[in-house]
Design a protein around this motif. Structure first.
Motif, PDB file in Angstrom:
ATOM      1  N   LEU A 182       0.821  -1.211   0.000  1.00 59.80           N
ATOM      2  CA  LEU A 182       0.000   0.000   0.000  1.00 59.80           C
ATOM      3  C   LEU A 182       0.852   1.258   0.000  1.00 59.80           C
ATOM      4  CD1 LEU A 182      -2.740  -1.004   2.600  1.00 59.80           C
ATOM      5  CD2 LEU A 182      -2.879  -1.113   0.099  1.00 59.80           C
ATOM      6  N   ALA A 183       0.604   2.118  -0.974  1.00 56.67           N
ATOM      7  CA  ALA A 183       1.185   3.449  -0.995  1.00 56.67           C
ATOM      8  C   ALA A 183       0.047   4.445  -0.750  1.00 56.67           C
ATOM      9  CB  ALA A 183       1.886   3.703  -2.325  1.00 56.67           C
ATOM     10  N   GLY A 184       0.233   5.687  -1.154  1.00 57.18           N
ATOM     11  CA  GLY A 184      -0.766   6.707  -0.880  1.00 57.18           C
ATOM     12  C   GLY A 184      -0.723   7.144   0.571  1.00 57.18           C
ATOM     13  N   ALA A 185      -1.725   7.909   0.964  1.00 58.09           N
ATOM     14  CA  ALA A 185      -1.762   8.464   2.322  1.00 58.09           C
ATOM     15  C   ALA A 185      -1.809   7.375   3.384  1.00 58.09           C
ATOM     16  CB  ALA A 185      -2.966   9.404   2.477  1.00 58.09           C
ATOM     17  N   LEU A 186      -2.510   6.279   3.097  1.00 58.45           N
ATOM     18  CA  LEU A 186      -2.606   5.204   4.085  1.00 58.45           C
ATOM     19  C   LEU A 186      -1.253   4.517   4.272  1.00 58.45           C
ATOM     20  CD1 LEU A 186      -4.202   3.422   5.998  1.00 58.45           C
ATOM     21  CD2 LEU A 186      -4.863   2.000   4.042  1.00 58.45           C
ATOM     22  N   GLY A 187      -0.546   4.241   3.187  1.00 55.85           N
ATOM     23  CA  GLY A 187       0.771   3.622   3.309  1.00 55.85           C
ATOM     24  C   GLY A 187       1.741   4.484   4.089  1.00 55.85           C
ATOM     25  N   THR A 188       1.693   5.795   3.851  1.00 54.01           N
ATOM     26  CA  THR A 188       2.551   6.725   4.593  1.00 54.01           C
ATOM     27  C   THR A 188       2.169   6.751   6.061  1.00 54.01           C
ATOM     28  OG1 THR A 188       2.868   8.094   2.619  1.00 54.01           O
ATOM     29  CG2 THR A 188       3.314   9.126   4.752  1.00 54.01           C
ATOM     30  N   ALA A 189       0.862   6.782   6.345  1.00 50.35           N
ATOM     31  CA  ALA A 189       0.389   6.821   7.734  1.00 50.35           C
ATOM     32  C   ALA A 189       0.805   5.554   8.486  1.00 50.35           C
ATOM     33  CB  ALA A 189      -1.123   6.984   7.771  1.00 50.35           C
ATOM     34  N   LEU A 190       0.756   4.405   7.821  1.00 47.09           N
ATOM     35  CA  LEU A 190       1.154   3.151   8.466  1.00 47.09           C
ATOM     36  C   LEU A 190       2.625   3.180   8.878  1.00 47.09           C
ATOM     37  CD1 LEU A 190      -0.674   0.526   6.221  1.00 47.09           C
ATOM     38  CD2 LEU A 190      -1.140   0.990   8.631  1.00 47.09           C
ATOM     39  N   LEU A 191       3.491   3.621   7.974  1.00 47.39           N
ATOM     40  CA  LEU A 191       4.921   3.655   8.300  1.00 47.39           C
ATOM     41  C   LEU A 191       5.199   4.641   9.422  1.00 47.39           C
ATOM     42  CD1 LEU A 191       7.817   2.840   7.874  1.00 47.39           C
ATOM     43  CD2 LEU A 191       7.959   4.468   5.976  1.00 47.39           C
ATOM     44  N   ARG A 192       4.614   5.821   9.356  1.00 50.47           N
ATOM     45  CA  ARG A 192       4.828   6.829  10.396  1.00 50.47           C
ATOM     46  C   ARG A 192       4.332   6.331  11.749  1.00 50.47           C
ATOM     47  NH1 ARG A 192       2.965  12.390   7.216  1.00 50.47           N
ATOM     48  NH2 ARG A 192       4.833  12.554   5.890  1.00 50.47           N
ATOM     49  N   ALA A 193       3.175   5.668  11.745  1.00 49.78           N
ATOM     50  CA  ALA A 193       2.618   5.178  13.005  1.00 49.78           C
ATOM     51  C   ALA A 193       3.473   4.059  13.584  1.00 49.78           C
ATOM     52  CB  ALA A 193       1.182   4.695  12.785  1.00 49.78           C
ATOM     53  N   LEU A 194       3.972   3.162  12.747  1.00 54.42           N
ATOM     54  CA  LEU A 194       4.837   2.076  13.216  1.00 54.42           C
ATOM     55  C   LEU A 194       6.127   2.618  13.817  1.00 54.42           C
ATOM     56  CD1 LEU A 194       4.338  -0.396  10.249  1.00 54.42           C
ATOM     57  CD2 LEU A 194       3.755  -0.879  12.631  1.00 54.42           C
ATOM     58  N   LEU A 195       6.709   3.622  13.172  1.00 54.99           N
ATOM     59  CA  LEU A 195       7.917   4.241  13.706  1.00 54.99           C
ATOM     60  C   LEU A 195       7.615   5.003  14.995  1.00 54.99           C
ATOM     61  CD1 LEU A 195       9.454   5.550  10.355  1.00 54.99           C
ATOM     62  CD2 LEU A 195      10.476   3.817  11.844  1.00 54.99           C
ATOM     63  N   GLY A 196       6.504   5.735  14.992  1.00 58.39           N
ATOM     64  CA  GLY A 196       6.132   6.516  16.168  1.00 58.39           C
ATOM     65  C   GLY A 196       5.829   5.646  17.379  1.00 58.39           C
ATOM     66  N   ALA A 197       5.234   4.488  17.146  1.00 59.95           N
ATOM     67  CA  ALA A 197       4.904   3.576  18.240  1.00 59.95           C
ATOM     68  C   ALA A 197       6.111   2.762  18.694  1.00 59.95           C
ATOM     69  CB  ALA A 197       3.785   2.631  17.807  1.00 59.95           C
ATOM     70  N   GLY A 198       7.201   2.848  17.938  1.00 56.87           N
ATOM     71  CA  GLY A 198       8.389   2.063  18.281  1.00 56.87           C
ATOM     72  C   GLY A 198       8.274   0.606  17.915  1.00 56.87           C
ATOM     73  N   TRP A 199       7.353   0.267  17.031  1.00 54.36           N
ATOM     74  CA  TRP A 199       7.205  -1.126  16.606  1.00 54.36           C
ATOM     75  C   TRP A 199       8.260  -1.498  15.574  1.00 54.36           C
ATOM     76  CZ3 TRP A 199       1.246  -2.288  15.913  1.00 54.36           C
ATOM     77  CH2 TRP A 199       0.596  -1.997  17.135  1.00 54.36           C
ATOM     78  N   VAL A 200       8.725  -0.517  14.812  1.00 52.03           N
ATOM     79  CA  VAL A 200       9.843  -0.733  13.889  1.00 52.03           C
ATOM     80  C   VAL A 200      10.844   0.388  14.082  1.00 52.03           C
ATOM     81  CG1 VAL A 200       8.402  -1.920  12.170  1.00 52.03           C
ATOM     82  CG2 VAL A 200       8.830   0.534  11.949  1.00 52.03           C
ATOM     83  N   ARG A 201      12.080   0.128  13.718  1.00 53.39           N
ATOM     84  CA  ARG A 201      13.153   1.113  13.759  1.00 53.39           C
ATOM     85  C   ARG A 201      13.895   1.069  12.426  1.00 53.39           C
ATOM     86  NH1 ARG A 201      11.026   3.274  17.446  1.00 53.39           N
ATOM     87  NH2 ARG A 201      11.596   3.218  19.653  1.00 53.39           N
ATOM     88  N   ARG A 202      14.410   2.201  12.021  1.00 51.19           N
ATOM     89  CA  ARG A 202      15.218   2.251  10.812  1.00 51.19           C
ATOM     90  C   ARG A 202      16.591   1.649  11.088  1.00 51.19           C
ATOM     91  NH1 ARG A 202      13.055   5.501   6.799  1.00 51.19           N
ATOM     92  NH2 ARG A 202      11.433   6.972   7.461  1.00 51.19           N
ATOM     93  N   ARG A 203      17.065   0.816  10.181  1.00 58.41           N
ATOM     94  CA  ARG A 203      18.427   0.308  10.276  1.00 58.41           C
ATOM     95  C   ARG A 203      19.368   1.343   9.676  1.00 58.41           C
ATOM     96  NH1 ARG A 203      18.778  -5.346  11.116  1.00 58.41           N
ATOM     97  NH2 ARG A 203      16.747  -6.391  11.077  1.00 58.41           N
ATOM     98  N   SER A 204      20.562   1.460  10.223  1.00 58.27           N
ATOM     99  CA  SER A 204      21.511   2.450   9.735  1.00 58.27           C
ATOM    100  C   SER A 204      22.038   2.048   8.364  1.00 58.27           C
ATOM    101  CB  SER A 204      22.678   2.589  10.716  1.00 58.27           C
ATOM    102  OG  SER A 204      23.371   1.363  10.842  1.00 58.27           O
ATOM    103  N   GLY A 205      22.304   3.058   7.554  1.00 55.21           N
ATOM    104  CA  GLY A 205      22.964   2.828   6.277  1.00 55.21           C
ATOM    105  C   GLY A 205      22.088   2.327   5.154  1.00 55.21           C
ATOM    106  N   GLY A 206      20.778   2.347   5.308  1.00 58.55           N
ATOM    107  CA  GLY A 206      19.910   1.882   4.234  1.00 58.55           C
ATOM    108  C   GLY A 206      18.464   2.176   4.563  1.00 58.55           C
TER     109      GLY A 206
END
Length: 225
Positions: A182-206
């Motif tokens: 999923l892309a669009g506004a919903l896909g963006t909202a999902l990624l932001r929410a997952l990062l904000g909730a601490g359920w996922v973290r960005r790996r360094s260098g990629g």
């Protein structure tokens, strides 16, 4: 004079290993300096500037001034769609030193794709929301609507509205699995929410993402992992 679009000029801009590596890195949706992109591509910063200028002239990358820094990002979502579609067709032929992320497993499992969630985790979210009627079936590039916010996944992530910017939902071809996330506004909202909730973290260098222990627990409760 031919009225056909000059796709050869765009293909020529992309068709150089260092420039391809830079475009793949920019698929994380962030803005990067020439020095950072040079490190990804395994070339000198001075060489990176000429490559980035070529990408900019082709309309693939835009540059913004931030104080003394020049930051580069993809010129728009249509460029991201092009890169993702090419990645779906292309075998992994870049030399190892030019790979934007050498940890193939994490990259395939979960990653950022121009600001939205991709990889197996993104596909799993798309499948769950589609099966429960939150979104309809989508083909790559097709836009759709969000039928309801009444779903445990959206509730757990605190997603109750979407910004009125572009399509609510768009199908994006996932090059690593040959299906749609999923892309669009919903896909963006999902990624932001997952990062904000601490359920996922960005790996360094990629652009690969790591599911945290808390995220694995909550996603497991919701039937995602």
């Amino acid at each position: 004079m031919s009225a056909e679009p000059d796709i050869a000029s765009v293909a020529h801009a992309i068709g150089e290993p260092a420039r391809a590596a830079m475009l793949l890195q920019l698929m994380d949706g962030d803005a990067h300096t020439a020095r950072a992109l040079a490190a990804v591509a395994g070339i000198a910063p001075s060489t990176a500037s000429s490559h980035l200028r070529r990408l900019s002239e082709a309309g693939l990358v835009e540059v913004a001034e931030a104080g003394r820094r020049r930051l580069h990002r993809l010129a728009g979502p249509e460029v991201a769609q092009l890169v993702e579609a090419l990645a779906a067709l292309a075998p992994p032929r870049l030399p190892e030193r030019l790979q934007p992320d050498r940890r193939a497993g994490p990259l395939l499992h979960a990653r950022a794709c121009y600001g939205h969630l991709a990889g197996q985790l993104g596909i799993d979210f798309a499948a769950a929301l589609r099966e429960d009627g939150v979104v309809g079936d989508l083909t790559p590039g097709e836009t759709g609507v969000l039928h309801t916010f009444d779903h445990p996944l959206l509730a757990a992530l605190g997603i109750g509205e979407l910004p009125d910017t572009g399509p609510a939902v768009r199908g994006c071809l996932d090059w690593s699995h040959g299906t749609v996330h999923l892309a669009g506004a919903l896909g963006t909202a999902l990624l932001r929410a997952l990062l904000g909730a601490g359920w996922v973290r960005r790996r360094s260098g990629g652009r690969a993402l790591r599911i945290t222990e808390a995220g694995r627990h909550r996603l497991g409760e919701l039937g995602l992992v």
